[in-house]
Every structure is written in C-alpha cells, then in structure tokens.
Design a protein around this motif. Sequence first.
Motif, PDB file in Angstrom:
ATOM      1  N   PRO A  32     -30.167-125.851 -36.468  1.00 18.12           N
ATOM      2  CA  PRO A  32     -29.353-124.949 -35.646  1.00 18.12           C
ATOM      3  C   PRO A  32     -28.957-125.633 -34.340  1.00 18.12           C
ATOM      4  O   PRO A  32     -29.626-126.556 -33.886  1.00 18.12           O
ATOM      5  N   ASP A  33     -27.903-125.153 -33.743  1.00 15.00           N
ATOM      6  CA  ASP A  33     -27.468-125.699 -32.465  1.00 15.00           C
ATOM      7  C   ASP A  33     -27.482-124.648 -31.362  1.00 15.00           C
ATOM      8  O   ASP A  33     -26.841-124.798 -30.334  1.00 15.00           O
ATOM      9  N   PHE A  34     -28.237-123.566 -31.583  1.00 11.55           N
ATOM     10  CA  PHE A  34     -28.361-122.532 -30.569  1.00 11.55           C
ATOM     11  C   PHE A  34     -29.667-121.766 -30.780  1.00 11.55           C
ATOM     12  O   PHE A  34     -30.293-121.854 -31.839  1.00 11.55           O
ATOM     13  N   ALA A  35     -30.055-121.020 -29.774  1.00  7.44           N
ATOM     14  CA  ALA A  35     -31.209-120.120 -29.861  1.00  7.44           C
ATOM     15  C   ALA A  35     -30.895-118.883 -29.036  1.00  7.44           C
ATOM     16  O   ALA A  35     -30.111-118.941 -28.086  1.00  7.44           O
ATOM     17  N   SER A  36     -31.483-117.772 -29.407  1.00 10.15           N
ATOM     18  CA  SER A  36     -31.346-116.532 -28.649  1.00 10.15           C
ATOM     19  C   SER A  36     -32.732-116.026 -28.303  1.00 10.15           C
ATOM     20  O   SER A  36     -33.694-116.264 -29.035  1.00 10.15           O
ATOM     21  N   ASP A  37     -32.814-115.316 -27.190  1.00 12.18           N
ATOM     22  CA  ASP A  37     -34.102-114.815 -26.730  1.00 12.18           C
ATOM     23  C   ASP A  37     -33.872-113.521 -25.965  1.00 12.18           C
ATOM     24  O   ASP A  37     -32.842-113.344 -25.317  1.00 12.18           O
ATOM     25  N   PHE A  38     -34.826-112.614 -26.065  1.00 12.93           N
ATOM     26  CA  PHE A  38     -34.852-111.414 -25.235  1.00 12.93           C
ATOM     27  C   PHE A  38     -35.904-111.652 -24.165  1.00 12.93           C
ATOM     28  O   PHE A  38     -37.034-112.024 -24.481  1.00 12.93           O
ATOM     29  N   TRP A  40     -27.051-126.084 -27.664  1.00 13.91           N
ATOM     30  CA  TRP A  40     -27.443-127.444 -27.334  1.00 13.91           C
ATOM     31  C   TRP A  40     -26.768-128.445 -28.248  1.00 13.91           C
ATOM     32  O   TRP A  40     -26.269-128.111 -29.321  1.00 13.91           O
ATOM     33  N   HIS A  41     -26.768-129.660 -27.759  1.00 15.54           N
ATOM     34  CA  HIS A  41     -26.211-130.801 -28.487  1.00 15.54           C
ATOM     35  C   HIS A  41     -27.103-131.996 -28.192  1.00 15.54           C
ATOM     36  O   HIS A  41     -27.391-132.275 -27.033  1.00 15.54           O
ATOM     37  N   PHE A  42     -27.553-132.663 -29.237  1.00 13.54           N
ATOM     38  CA  PHE A  42     -28.407-133.828 -29.046  1.00 13.54           C
ATOM     39  C   PHE A  42     -27.540-135.061 -28.836  1.00 13.54           C
ATOM     40  O   PHE A  42     -26.624-135.314 -29.605  1.00 13.54           O
ATOM     41  N   LYS A  53     -35.743-145.459 -34.059  1.00 14.61           N
ATOM     42  CA  LYS A  53     -36.820-145.108 -33.139  1.00 14.61           C
ATOM     43  C   LYS A  53     -36.315-144.142 -32.062  1.00 14.61           C
ATOM     44  O   LYS A  53     -36.983-143.163 -31.729  1.00 14.61           O
ATOM     45  N   GLU A  54     -35.137-144.407 -31.540  1.00 16.07           N
ATOM     46  CA  GLU A  54     -34.554-143.517 -30.522  1.00 16.07           C
ATOM     47  C   GLU A  54     -34.196-142.163 -31.126  1.00 16.07           C
ATOM     48  O   GLU A  54     -34.441-141.122 -30.529  1.00 16.07           O
ATOM     49  N   ALA A  55     -33.629-142.160 -32.315  1.00 14.87           N
ATOM     50  CA  ALA A  55     -33.268-140.904 -32.975  1.00 14.87           C
ATOM     51  C   ALA A  55     -34.509-140.077 -33.298  1.00 14.87           C
ATOM     52  O   ALA A  55     -34.472-138.840 -33.229  1.00 14.87           O
ATOM     53  N   ALA A  56     -35.617-140.713 -33.606  1.00 12.15           N
ATOM     54  CA  ALA A  56     -36.851-140.010 -33.944  1.00 12.15           C
ATOM     55  C   ALA A  56     -37.437-139.266 -32.745  1.00 12.15           C
ATOM     56  O   ALA A  56     -38.206-138.314 -32.922  1.00 12.15           O
ATOM     57  N   LYS A  57     -37.074-139.665 -31.526  1.00 14.47           N
ATOM     58  CA  LYS A  57     -37.564-138.987 -30.323  1.00 14.47           C
ATOM     59  C   LYS A  57     -37.176-137.507 -30.321  1.00 14.47           C
ATOM     60  O   LYS A  57     -37.858-136.679 -29.727  1.00 14.47           O
ATOM     61  N   LEU A  58     -36.073-137.180 -30.986  1.00 20.58           N
ATOM     62  CA  LEU A  58     -35.612-135.798 -31.036  1.00 20.58           C
ATOM     63  C   LEU A  58     -36.633-134.878 -31.689  1.00 20.58           C
ATOM     64  O   LEU A  58     -36.686-133.691 -31.397  1.00 20.58           O
TER      65      LEU A  58
END
Length: 103
Positions: free
Chosen positions: A1-7, A26-28, A37-42
């Motif tokens: 997903p590229d978003f989250a919602s919260d109450f 968000w966008h990585f 190695k850099e991509a795995a940091k996500l």
Amino acid sequence: PDFASDFIIVETSDHARLQLDISYNWHFQIKDTNNEKEAAKLFCVADFVGDLCKSMASKIRGAVSSVTFDDFHKNSAKIIQLAVFGVDSDTNRPKRGNLLSPE
C-alpha cells in the motif's frame, strides 16, 4: 500500500475532545535502484505503518492541545500541516511536500 488511515482522539486547550480521521500517503525513494542492500533498508522496520501512525498522532495531539476549539475549528488544516511538516523559514507558512525519514 502507499497510504494509511488512522483515527486519533485529540483534546483542545479548552478540553474539547475530537476524533480525527487522518490519512497519510507515502512514496519510497531509493537512491540506487540497482543496490539491493539499500533497497532492503525499506523493510527493516517491523511495523512501519504502526510507527508512522503513532509518530504523526503524537505530533498532531501536541499541536491541537495548545489551541482552543474555536481556533482548531477555523484553522484545522493549517494546524495539522504545521504539526506534521513544520514551518518554512522563508515564508513563515506550513511547509508543503515531503517529510523525509532519516536513513
């Protein structure tokens, strides 16, 4: 997903309690897409969405707690933007755009 919602429940300085429905996009960004190695940091954070929601909720609660209900009602978008993004030192207005997480 590229978003989250919260109450989140917030309380103004004059003790009005409000429930806010907040959504985050968000966008990585990866500097070198060929560097595994850099991509795995996500993926080294166990609960990225939970950490994001807790951090943003804390910032927003802190900002809302310092204003009255009437002020929040009139300026809620600006107050939340200031809490999340901070102030642009050149314009003295809420920053727009990106909030970057340290590596």
